[in-house]
Design a protein around this motif. Sequence first.
Motif, short mmCIF file in Angstrom:
data_model
loop_
_atom_site.label_atom_id
_atom_site.label_comp_id
_atom_site.label_asym_id
_atom_site.label_seq_id
_atom_site.Cartn_x
_atom_site.Cartn_y
_atom_site.Cartn_z
N ARG A 1 29.19 42.90 39.84
CA ARG A 1 30.12 41.95 40.45
C ARG A 1 31.14 41.51 39.39
N PRO A 2 32.29 40.98 39.81
CA PRO A 2 33.34 40.59 38.86
C PRO A 2 32.82 39.63 37.79
N LEU A 3 33.34 39.77 36.59
CA LEU A 3 32.94 38.96 35.45
C LEU A 3 33.77 37.68 35.40
N ARG B 1 37.45 45.09 29.06
CA ARG B 1 37.79 46.00 30.15
C ARG B 1 36.64 45.95 31.18
N PRO B 2 36.64 44.99 32.10
CA PRO B 2 35.56 44.91 33.10
C PRO B 2 35.79 45.87 34.26
N VAL B 3 34.72 46.55 34.69
CA VAL B 3 34.80 47.51 35.79
C VAL B 3 33.60 47.28 36.72
N VAL B 4 33.87 46.94 37.97
CA VAL B 4 32.80 46.74 38.96
C VAL B 4 32.42 48.10 39.54
N GLN C 1 35.65 35.84 33.45
CA GLN C 1 36.27 36.04 32.15
C GLN C 1 36.58 34.73 31.43
N SER D 1 26.06 40.61 32.44
CA SER D 1 25.90 39.32 33.11
C SER D 1 24.55 38.66 32.84
#
Length: 210
Positions: A39-41, A54-57, A43, A13
């Motif tokens: 925090r969430p990306l 592959r986003p992972v919080v 997209q 981020s």
Amino acid sequence: MAALKSALILGASGLVGQNLLRLLLLDPRYETVTCLLRRPLAQQNYQDPQNKLRPVVINFAALDDYQGYFSVDHVYCCLGTTLKKAGDLKTFRKVDFEYVHVAAQLARAQRAGGFVWISSVGANAASNNYYLKVKGELENAIMRMPQLPNAAAVRPGVLIGERANDDRPLERFSAGLLQLLKPLLVGPLKKYRAVYPHQVAREMMRHQVF
């Protein structure tokens, strides 16, 4: 034909991380790009035509709990803050030293093919400047780590670019001044030139072995 690679980014981020993620998603050499995030990306800000992202919080204070994600070909660590944003020396060190050091240890444990992180021009464990001292101590700690292949620190100068919700007038002034002085920063002084985030991202990719 060479096998496609997998990548992991920590700190996607930030200025460099955002640019690095865009480059990796469009690079045909990568099959998957996993991002560990606080925090969430958003997209929608990225082109992902091959559905690689592959986003992972996660909770970075418990990074050990996510060690399985480090079983990739290339780990890119863009984590970092400033003394002003951190608020105190302990918090700054936790982000800029501890989190990155743990990431390097997990990359080694999971036998990642390469680990590249962002340091700073002037990093030196013996420096009187706390920021540069921590960066230098981290370089020493990681480069002395056994069985961590292709570990490399990228040492940018002041970054050129706007950070959302982040007021750094002194840094913006420094970047502008260094741009004006760019013709004079040659030879040994070249490393002090202000750089764009995408240049740092490309330099990080250059250190990985394909």
